[in-house]
Write an enzyme that holds these catalytic residues in place. Structure first.
Site, mmCIF file in Angstrom:
data_model
loop_
_atom_site.group_PDB
_atom_site.id
_atom_site.type_symbol
_atom_site.label_atom_id
_atom_site.label_comp_id
_atom_site.label_asym_id
_atom_site.label_seq_id
_atom_site.Cartn_x
_atom_site.Cartn_y
_atom_site.Cartn_z
ATOM 1 N N TRP A 420 0.835 -1.112 0.153
ATOM 2 C CA TRP A 420 0.094 0.002 0.041
ATOM 3 C C TRP A 420 1.018 1.410 0.030
ATOM 4 O O TRP A 420 1.696 1.337 0.770
ATOM 5 C CB TRP A 420 -1.011 0.010 1.285
ATOM 6 C CG TRP A 420 -1.754 1.396 1.393
ATOM 7 C CD1 TRP A 420 -2.945 1.468 0.407
ATOM 8 C CD2 TRP A 420 -1.508 2.405 2.120
ATOM 9 N NE1 TRP A 420 -3.261 2.872 0.982
ATOM 10 C CE2 TRP A 420 -2.490 3.543 1.876
ATOM 11 C CE3 TRP A 420 -0.531 2.690 2.992
ATOM 12 C CZ2 TRP A 420 -2.626 4.519 2.321
ATOM 13 C CZ3 TRP A 420 -0.335 4.030 3.792
ATOM 14 C CH2 TRP A 420 -1.304 4.801 3.303
ATOM 15 N N ARG A 668 -10.730 -2.303 7.926
ATOM 16 C CA ARG A 668 -11.155 -0.879 7.783
ATOM 17 C C ARG A 668 -12.543 -1.086 8.496
ATOM 18 O O ARG A 668 -13.417 -0.162 8.031
ATOM 19 C CB ARG A 668 -11.213 -0.420 6.631
ATOM 20 C CG ARG A 668 -10.870 1.042 6.492
ATOM 21 C CD ARG A 668 -10.982 1.549 5.112
ATOM 22 N NE ARG A 668 -10.616 3.059 4.866
ATOM 23 C CZ ARG A 668 -11.640 3.762 4.374
ATOM 24 N NH1 ARG A 668 -12.690 3.356 3.702
ATOM 25 N NH2 ARG A 668 -11.344 5.065 4.388
ATOM 26 N N ASP A 703 -14.661 2.168 -5.403
ATOM 27 C CA ASP A 703 -13.718 1.894 -4.405
ATOM 28 C C ASP A 703 -13.624 0.452 -3.817
ATOM 29 O O ASP A 703 -14.748 -0.093 -3.831
ATOM 30 C CB ASP A 703 -13.340 2.960 -3.312
ATOM 31 C CG ASP A 703 -12.027 3.013 -2.892
ATOM 32 O OD1 ASP A 703 -11.181 2.429 -2.782
ATOM 33 O OD2 ASP A 703 -11.558 4.096 -2.374
ATOM 34 N N CYS A 751 -10.665 1.765 -7.991
ATOM 35 C CA CYS A 751 -9.456 2.065 -7.009
ATOM 36 C C CYS A 751 -9.863 0.976 -6.016
ATOM 37 O O CYS A 751 -10.994 0.293 -6.102
ATOM 38 C CB CYS A 751 -10.116 3.282 -6.318
ATOM 39 S SG CYS A 751 -8.984 3.806 -4.820
ATOM 40 N N ASP A 773 -2.734 5.235 -3.324
ATOM 41 C CA ASP A 773 -3.356 6.503 -2.405
ATOM 42 C C ASP A 773 -2.256 7.514 -1.955
ATOM 43 O O ASP A 773 -2.486 8.633 -1.309
ATOM 44 C CB ASP A 773 -3.670 5.696 -1.185
ATOM 45 C CG ASP A 773 -5.313 5.331 -1.153
ATOM 46 O OD1 ASP A 773 -5.838 5.865 -1.954
ATOM 47 O OD2 ASP A 773 -5.588 4.526 -0.193
#
Length: 992
Positions: A420, A668, A703, A751, A773
């Site tokens: 990431w 998340r 996303d 995304c 990101d």
């Protein structure tokens, strides 16, 4: 063009088949891919590289094989194992005994064998059955002993009265057995290798041979399917000339057969020569010794297999496959919906070869699809398995393509790896003995790895020279790319679905008995990585992304995320739009925080309706307000996810991927919806369709902010649970495809926590993907440089963000941030409410500059000049297809004080064209030579003081001097051809 004529396709893209050598040639624009069918019916790879003369017999390449004592070779047939030598080539004894009630050796009352008469009767029954099957006759005819005895007598009389010459006929569904004749080696004719001798009542040998030739040519021309059985030569002779010999041949009223080569009807003798099934292999070799196009496990090839199946009947995995036949088709065969794949605009753009492999015993068939894209140096491959057997099969592994390479000094593999906020770093490693794997098991192609690899022989891949072989999988889920160096120094590459999380229950009922792998795009370059990338870039832009987005430059957007994060409302969005429009920004995207009860990551996902407190006038109200300001409106969604604190989860707790009796892993603070279930897909589609219909929404950011865990569906039975990860991706493709089809004017950008699902599968539905990101300019230089190995700059979501950067806390000049963002889709990720008047003017200038450069980025060819992975600077350029316009970008990553840079040698220019070189947006910092201090020069600091006028040859050989003063310094040149000056110089050179 359909690829059937050798002469027409000597130097043109397409597919040809040489029946005498059993060689398939796939001719691309600037390369050739070739393989053959060996005597054991394996597909043996021959060559992949620059085009070769069509007259060269390249089968000599198989003589590089070196067998070892421990490589299995040769087989013992079922017939021999059972002691039935007369049926030496029979493959399915069980089927034969059921259909024909075959007698075994006769025994007396005490169980003692009393003679061979039963075996003679068995042989006769087999011959009868074989003949009837070949000519489409009665398979249920009388098989009494009297009939069988009469058949044996007829065969005996026929054999004694005929000559010893044998007929060679193509039966593509059975192995061959060589027999020696006075004229040299031939093969015994018939589906079981039984010699069919010419009887008195048969037609002449010439007629029989011509009919066989007609069958092969008919296959090439599409008149009939070569995957079907052919009639035997004996039955062709009995048919005579009074009527059509085979319903698969195309005849006119005069009884003449159509010849695709001649383009007219005529005698059978004018048709091309039949496939040669005589012995062609110089020696008998096992599979492990050969280079193969597709390989089974458990029968002698110890390398990574192309597939693995488990038969439900007995639990075995042995599945030997053999060549059965082929088809050549104009155009490209459609991929089963909703799977993404490259497409064509017309059938003339491609030729497809379908080679069928078969396991005769089980009824499993493997159709290998090869499509030559005529305008590109690209072949696409995929594999389709069909279960025509009597029992279900568990498919545990199936690759899109197997690629074997002969031994070289060394092999290197280049991959795109990272994590990431640091996606797709270029990583090259020398391949040592054994297996090296690049894979994802996360339910997405992932930040960590990308479904793309490059193989280069002998040396590490260079940018502008040397051979490279590229493989890009058109898929967004769990993938697997395996490279294996064998004990011979050879290389095998397998790429496709990841078998670790895959098991497909293949029914034997029509409709559920077929499975297709994703497509792999394969390309070859003998001019290094640069040419490979440009081939892929053009193909992706023109034949993968949606047609309505082809070469379409998107509006300059601003996203609310870094400006407001979750703290969005009608008023705040309007304020951001009012500030952004002053700087000529064209599109406002409302990011996370607008829906459900969404104040943070703990709630709201799945409730795709506006929060009434934040947006009292709804999405339509805020979209109208933004439109009235003079901007377009877009919105962010995350359809694959659900929050525990959401109306959707409270109503349907079973709609997420989970094992009901076990705990559920969150990421998340969210769970993953089960997109393998139709009810879930329909619900999400209806919500999003309603949303996009409710307002003037012109952009959608789709996303995905976590990967898959507990991949289990409460909808599917136990034997189907190994299918869920793949079905999940198919479900995503379905919903995304339906939405893009329903709203063709909406620009979709996908995304996944940044660049966690940047692959060809997603680009089929959305023309651009959020690259990372991490919006820091220096970080983005490496990320976008690595991404460009396969994906064009026009697909890379790239924005100018605020400083200090929110991911790295680094401060970089606006110029450098703009130069990097211009090498992508270009947008802003900051709060425009903080702009000063000077900031607004600066943003306007960079947007104006981006409009000037964007046609090169979207339509031109990219050339990488300096790699950030090999130096402290990076440089790249875009050149128009006509080579009259170019833009050159260079960025300092880390500057060593007092150290000079090498000259920047350009590429892709016309050597004899004169270009005007203008430096755009010059720097404003200069170093005081006396004190070493940095001074500000408001009028600009140019690299050369004045524009240059120079030929492409000089700039490509002598290069351009570049001076950087500090980390994150940058330069941008624009080159424009001066046609008149180029002509004048050319005339002057001639005069001299």
């Amino acid at each position: 063009m359909n690829g059937h004529s050798k002469a027409a396709f000597a130097n043109a893209p397409g597919v040809t088949y040489d029946g005498q050598l059993r060689v398939f040639r796939l001719r691309c624009k600037d390369s050739l891919y070739a393989f053959r069918v060996d005597d054991a019916r394996n597909l043996e790879h021959l060559y992949w590289g620059p085009p070769l003369p069509t007259g060269d017999d390249i089968t000599y390449l198989i003589r590089s094989h070196v067998p070892t004592p421990f490589d299995p070779r040769g087989t013992i047939s079922i017939a021999k194992i059972l002691g039935l030598e007369e049926l030496d080539t029979i493959d399915n004894v069980e089927d034969l005994s059921e259909k024909w009630k075959v007698f075994t050796k006769q025994k007396n009352a005490d169980g003692v064998e009393v003679g061979k008469r039963g075996r003679r009767l068995e042989n006769a029954s087999w011959r009868l059955w074989s003949r009837e099957r070949s000519r489409g006759g009665d398979l249920n005819r009388d098989l009494s002993e009297a009939t069988l005895e009469r058949t044996l007598n007829e065969l005996s009389e026929s054999a004694s009265a005929s000559q010893s010459e044998e007929v060679s006929v193509h039966f593509p569904d059975r192995p061959v057995t060589p027999h020696a004749t006075a004229n040299g080696p031939t093969r015994s004719a018939g589906p079981m290798g039984l010699g069919m001798r010419r009887a008195k009542a048969s037609a002449s040998m010439a007629d029989v041979s011509a009919v066989a030739q007609a069958h092969v040519q008919g296959a090439r021309s599409g008149i009939f399917s070569p995957l079907e059985h052919h009639r035997s030569s004996h039955d062709m002779g009995m048919a005579g000339k009074s009527g059509p010999v085979s319903p698969r041949l195309k005849y006119n009223a005069a009884g003449q057969v159509y010849s695709p080569v001649a383009g007219s009807f005529g005698d059978l003798s004018m048709v091309e020569q039949a496939t040669n099934w005589g012995a062609l292999d110089p020696e008998i070799l096992g599979k492990n010794t050969k280079l193969l196009e597709f390989s089974d496990a458990c029968t002698g090839d110890y390398r990574d297999a192309s597939f693995k199946v488990v038969f439900s009947k007995d639990g075995s995995s042995v599945c030997p496959i053999q060549y059965k036949g082929y088809k050549i088709k104009e155009g490209k065969v459609l991929m089963p919906s909703p799977m993404p794949a490259m497409y064509t605009d017309s059938v003339e753009e491609a030729t497809t070869l379908i080679v069928e492999m078969e396991d005769i015993l089980s009824g499993l068939r493997f159709n290998l699809h090869y499509t030559v894209m005529h305008d590109y140096d690209i072949i696409t491959r995929r594999t389709v398995i069909v279960n025509n057997g009597s029992h279900p099969v568990n498919l545990e592994h199936l690759v899109s393509g197997t690629f074997d390479f002969d031994a070289e000094t060394n092999y290197y593999m280049t991959e795109l790896a990272g994590g990431w906020a640091r996606e797709r770093a270029v990583v090259t490693q020398k391949l040592e003995y054994g297996v090296t794997v690049v894979k994802s098991a996360r339910g997405a192609s992932s930040h960590q790895f990308n479904p793309f690899i490059v193989v280069s022989p002998n040396e590490e891949p260079a940018e502008d020279h040397g051979e490279v072989f590229g493989f890009a999988l058109v898929y967004s889920g769990n993938f697997n790319a395996v490279t294996e160096i064998t004990e011979f120094g050879r290389l095998r590459v397998n790429i496709g679905l990841n078998p670790e999380s895959f098991n497909w229950h293949l029914d034997n009922q029509k409709g559920n008995n077929t499975f297709s792998t994703p497509e792999v795009i394969m390309t070859y370059s003998n001019e290094g990585l640069g040419k490979m990338s440009r081939i892929l870039h053009r193909a992706i832009r023109e034949r993968l992304i949606p047609r309505n987005s082809r070469y379409k430059i998107p509006p300059v957007l601003i996203n609310t995320w870094e400006a407001a994060y979750f703290n969005v409302s009608h008023e705040i969005v309007v304020e951001i739009a009012q500030a952004a429009v002053k700087a000529d920004i064209e599109l406002l995207v409302l990011d996370d925080g607008w829906f459900g009860v969404r104040q943070n990551t703990l709630s709201g996902l799945g409730d795709w309706y506006p929060n009434p407190d934040k947006f009292p006038f709804g999405i339509d109200g805020v979209a109208r307000a933004v439109n009235e300001i003079g901007m377009k409106f877009g919105i962010w969604i995350e359809p694959e996810m659900v929050s525990l604190e959401s109306d959707l989860y409270r109503a349907h707790r079973d709609w997420c991927l989970c094992v009901p009796t076990r705990s559920r892993t969150t990421g998340r603070n969210q769970l993953v919806l089960d997109f393998s279930r139709k009810v879930v897909r329909e619900h999400i589609y209806d919500l999003l369709h309603s949303l996009l219909s409710s307002a003037n929404i012109e952009y959608v950011k789709w996303d995905m902010n976590r990967h898959l865990t507990e991949v289990f569906s409460q909808e599917w039975h136990a034997e189907r649970q190994g299918e869920i990860a793949h079905r999940f991706i198919l479900g995503v493709y379905e919903v995304l495809g339906r939405l893009t089809e329903a709203f063709p004017k909406v620009l979709f950008e996908t995304c996944s926590g940044g660049g966690g699902r940047f692959d060809c599968g997603m680009l089929y539905f959305s023309p651009q993907i959020w690259t990372s990101d991490n919006t820091d300019a220096l970080s983005r230089v490496s990320i976008q440089y690595g991404t460009s190995l396969v994906y064009p700059a026009s697909t890379m979501g790239a924005h100018i963000s605020t400083v200090p950067n929110h991911q790295t806390l680094r401060t970089t000049p606006m110029k450098t941030r703009a130069v990097v963002a211009m090498s992508g889709t270009f947008g802003y990720e900051l709060d425009p409410r903080e702009f000063s008047e000077d900031d607004i003017s600066e943003v306007q200038r960079y947007i104006e500059l981006q409009k000037r450069i964007a046609p090169l980025v979207y339509k031109g060819d990219m050339y990488r000049l300096w790699s950030p992975f090999k130096s402290d600077s990076a440089a790249w350029m875009f050149v128009s297809r006509d080579k009259k316009h170019a833009a050159v970008m260079a960025v300092s990553i880390r500057r060593v004080v007092g150290r000079l840079l090498p000259r920047l040698k350009l590429r892709g220019l016309d050597p004899d064209t004169v270009y005007h070189v203008e430096e755009l947006c010059p720097g404003t910092v200069v170093r005081n030579a006396d004190t070493g201090a940095m001074d500000h020069a408001p009028t600009g600091v140019y690299q050369y003081g004045a524009p240059l006028t120079m030929t492409g040859r000089t700039m490509q050989n002598a290069g351009l001097p570049v001076k950087f003063l500090f980390d994150a310094d940058s330069v941008l040149f624009e080159l424009k051809a001066d046609v008149l000056m180029s002509q004048a110089r050319a005339m002057a050179e001639i005069t001299i």
